[in-house]
Design a protein around this motif. Structure first.
Motif, PDB file in Angstrom:
ATOM      1  N   ILE A  22       0.830  -1.210   0.000  1.00  0.00           N
ATOM      2  CA  ILE A  22       0.000   0.000   0.000  1.00  0.00           C
ATOM      3  C   ILE A  22       0.864   1.260   0.000  1.00  0.00           C
ATOM      4  O   ILE A  22       0.589   2.221  -0.727  1.00  0.00           O
ATOM      5  N   SER A  23       1.934   1.244   0.788  1.00  0.00           N
ATOM      6  CA  SER A  23       2.809   2.418   0.871  1.00  0.00           C
ATOM      7  C   SER A  23       3.563   2.663  -0.432  1.00  0.00           C
ATOM      8  O   SER A  23       4.073   3.768  -0.660  1.00  0.00           O
ATOM      9  N   GLY A  24       3.622   1.646  -1.279  1.00  0.00           N
ATOM     10  CA  GLY A  24       4.278   1.805  -2.577  1.00  0.00           C
ATOM     11  C   GLY A  24       3.447   2.587  -3.580  1.00  0.00           C
ATOM     12  O   GLY A  24       3.925   2.911  -4.674  1.00  0.00           O
ATOM     13  N   GLN A  25       2.200   2.886  -3.213  1.00  0.00           N
ATOM     14  CA  GLN A  25       1.323   3.684  -4.071  1.00  0.00           C
ATOM     15  C   GLN A  25       1.298   5.130  -3.571  1.00  0.00           C
ATOM     16  O   GLN A  25       1.112   5.377  -2.379  1.00  0.00           O
ATOM     17  N   GLU A  26       1.473   6.073  -4.474  1.00  0.00           N
ATOM     18  CA  GLU A  26       1.578   7.474  -4.067  1.00  0.00           C
ATOM     19  C   GLU A  26       0.327   7.991  -3.365  1.00  0.00           C
ATOM     20  O   GLU A  26       0.411   8.859  -2.489  1.00  0.00           O
ATOM     21  N   TYR A 102     -13.151  -9.655  -2.490  1.00  0.00           N
ATOM     22  CA  TYR A 102     -12.536 -10.845  -1.887  1.00  0.00           C
ATOM     23  C   TYR A 102     -11.309 -11.197  -2.714  1.00  0.00           C
ATOM     24  O   TYR A 102     -11.411 -11.473  -3.909  1.00  0.00           O
ATOM     25  N   VAL A 103     -10.139 -11.160  -2.062  1.00  0.00           N
ATOM     26  CA  VAL A 103      -8.876 -11.484  -2.727  1.00  0.00           C
ATOM     27  C   VAL A 103      -8.171 -12.551  -1.907  1.00  0.00           C
ATOM     28  O   VAL A 103      -8.005 -12.402  -0.694  1.00  0.00           O
ATOM     29  N   SER A 109       0.360  -9.098  -5.734  1.00  0.00           N
ATOM     30  CA  SER A 109       0.129  -7.878  -4.959  1.00  0.00           C
ATOM     31  C   SER A 109      -0.679  -6.834  -5.725  1.00  0.00           C
ATOM     32  O   SER A 109      -1.412  -6.042  -5.120  1.00  0.00           O
ATOM     33  N   ASP A 110      -0.567  -6.817  -7.047  1.00  0.00           N
ATOM     34  CA  ASP A 110      -1.303  -5.807  -7.801  1.00  0.00           C
ATOM     35  C   ASP A 110      -2.812  -6.022  -7.724  1.00  0.00           C
ATOM     36  O   ASP A 110      -3.594  -5.086  -7.919  1.00  0.00           O
ATOM     37  N   LYS A 111      -3.235  -7.270  -7.407  1.00  0.00           N
ATOM     38  CA  LYS A 111      -4.670  -7.533  -7.270  1.00  0.00           C
ATOM     39  C   LYS A 111      -5.245  -6.793  -6.061  1.00  0.00           C
ATOM     40  O   LYS A 111      -6.393  -6.348  -6.090  1.00  0.00           O
ATOM     41  N   ILE A 112      -4.442  -6.669  -5.003  1.00  0.00           N
ATOM     42  CA  ILE A 112      -4.885  -5.930  -3.820  1.00  0.00           C
ATOM     43  C   ILE A 112      -5.132  -4.465  -4.172  1.00  0.00           C
ATOM     44  O   ILE A 112      -6.162  -3.880  -3.831  1.00  0.00           O
ATOM     45  N   ALA A 115      -8.155  -4.089  -6.362  1.00  0.00           N
ATOM     46  CA  ALA A 115      -9.392  -4.265  -5.600  1.00  0.00           C
ATOM     47  C   ALA A 115      -9.715  -3.021  -4.781  1.00  0.00           C
ATOM     48  O   ALA A 115     -10.876  -2.594  -4.712  1.00  0.00           O
ATOM     49  N   ILE A 116      -8.706  -2.435  -4.148  1.00  0.00           N
ATOM     50  CA  ILE A 116      -8.921  -1.216  -3.359  1.00  0.00           C
ATOM     51  C   ILE A 116      -9.496  -0.112  -4.241  1.00  0.00           C
ATOM     52  O   ILE A 116     -10.486   0.544  -3.888  1.00  0.00           O
ATOM     53  N   ARG A 117      -8.898   0.081  -5.400  1.00  0.00           N
ATOM     54  CA  ARG A 117      -9.343   1.164  -6.282  1.00  0.00           C
ATOM     55  C   ARG A 117     -10.756   0.905  -6.808  1.00  0.00           C
ATOM     56  O   ARG A 117     -11.562   1.830  -6.951  1.00  0.00           O
ATOM     57  N   LYS A 118     -11.059  -0.349  -7.056  1.00  0.00           N
ATOM     58  CA  LYS A 118     -12.373  -0.680  -7.609  1.00  0.00           C
ATOM     59  C   LYS A 118     -13.479  -0.457  -6.582  1.00  0.00           C
ATOM     60  O   LYS A 118     -14.518   0.130  -6.893  1.00  0.00           O
TER      61      LYS A 118
END
Length: 216
Positions: A22-26, A102-103, A109-112, A115-118
């Motif tokens: 998560i921290s890897g995303q700005e 549900y993941v 990791s990109d699926k997480i 999913a968050i963005r969706k």
């Protein structure tokens, strides 16, 4: 402003891994974490996250019960389930409880992040396998041949089966779930009836075998 994510998982290494992803995303940040349901309820209330990631297996109340409790208070809070448990058994239960995604932990990791963005856009995120499963049931209705025996159980009854399979006694299950022994005995009786198990021995055998299947 960053999107605030709260993590609930009983394994520190999983929480650490999710934090790194998560921290890897700005535009994403972790605003808090908890290892159990009671800690999560307190932490989420104080940190006011935009999205919550929850595991199914937690000490005390499991993830499904936590989702129900959270949705009763924070109706619009998006919740993502991140779990090792078979999605064919738990994904629909999680969605019915109020989760939006549900993941499985075996996914990349990109699926997480996807999913968050969706779910922040108000959408549902599940695998193609689960989507097909849901559509099949809508079109054809549930069939005995396509469903697991545990699909007949309520979320609480399934939780009791899990704990029986992990070797807990009736009293230990009652203490773990903060319920009375009489209530657990009632759940055990309902499970035996629904699964056509003749006695306590068959209930234990079924539960142990089912837990072994989930762990392997």
């Amino acid at each position: 402003m960053s999107i605030r994510v709260y993590i609930v998982d009983d394994h520190p290494l999983v929480r650490q891994g999710l934090t790194q992803i998560i921290s890897g995303q700005e535009d994403l940040e972790v605003c808090g974490e908890a290892e159990d349901s009671s800690g999560a309820m307190r932490g989420i209330e104080s940190s006011n996250p935009d999205v919550v990631i929850v595991d199914i297996s937690l000490q005390g109340n499991n993830g499904l019960e936590l989702i129900k409790n959270l949705k009763a208070i924070h109706e619009k809070l998006p919740i993502l389930v991140f779990s090792m448990h078979d999605e064919s058994i738990y994904a629909q239960r999680a969605l019915r409880a109020g989760a939006k995604a549900y993941v499985m932990k075996k996914e990349s990791s990109d699926k997480i992040v996807d999913a968050i963005r969706k779910i922040l856009k108000g959408e549902i995120y599940v695998s193609p396998r689960v989507a097909d499963q849901v559509l099949h049931q809508i079109v054809n209705g549930p069939t005995n041949s396509s469903t697991s025996p545990v699909d007949r159980l309520t979320d609480r009854e399934l939780e009791v089966v899990q704990l029986i399979g992990r070797g807990l006694s009736t009293r230990e299950i009652a203490e773990s779930l903060h319920l009375s022994v009489k209530t657990i005995e009632s759940h055990r009786a309902h499970v035996k009836e629904k699964l056509n198990l003749r006695n306590a021995t068959e209930l234990v055998q079924f539960s142990v075998q089912w837990v072994d299947q989930q762990d392997n």
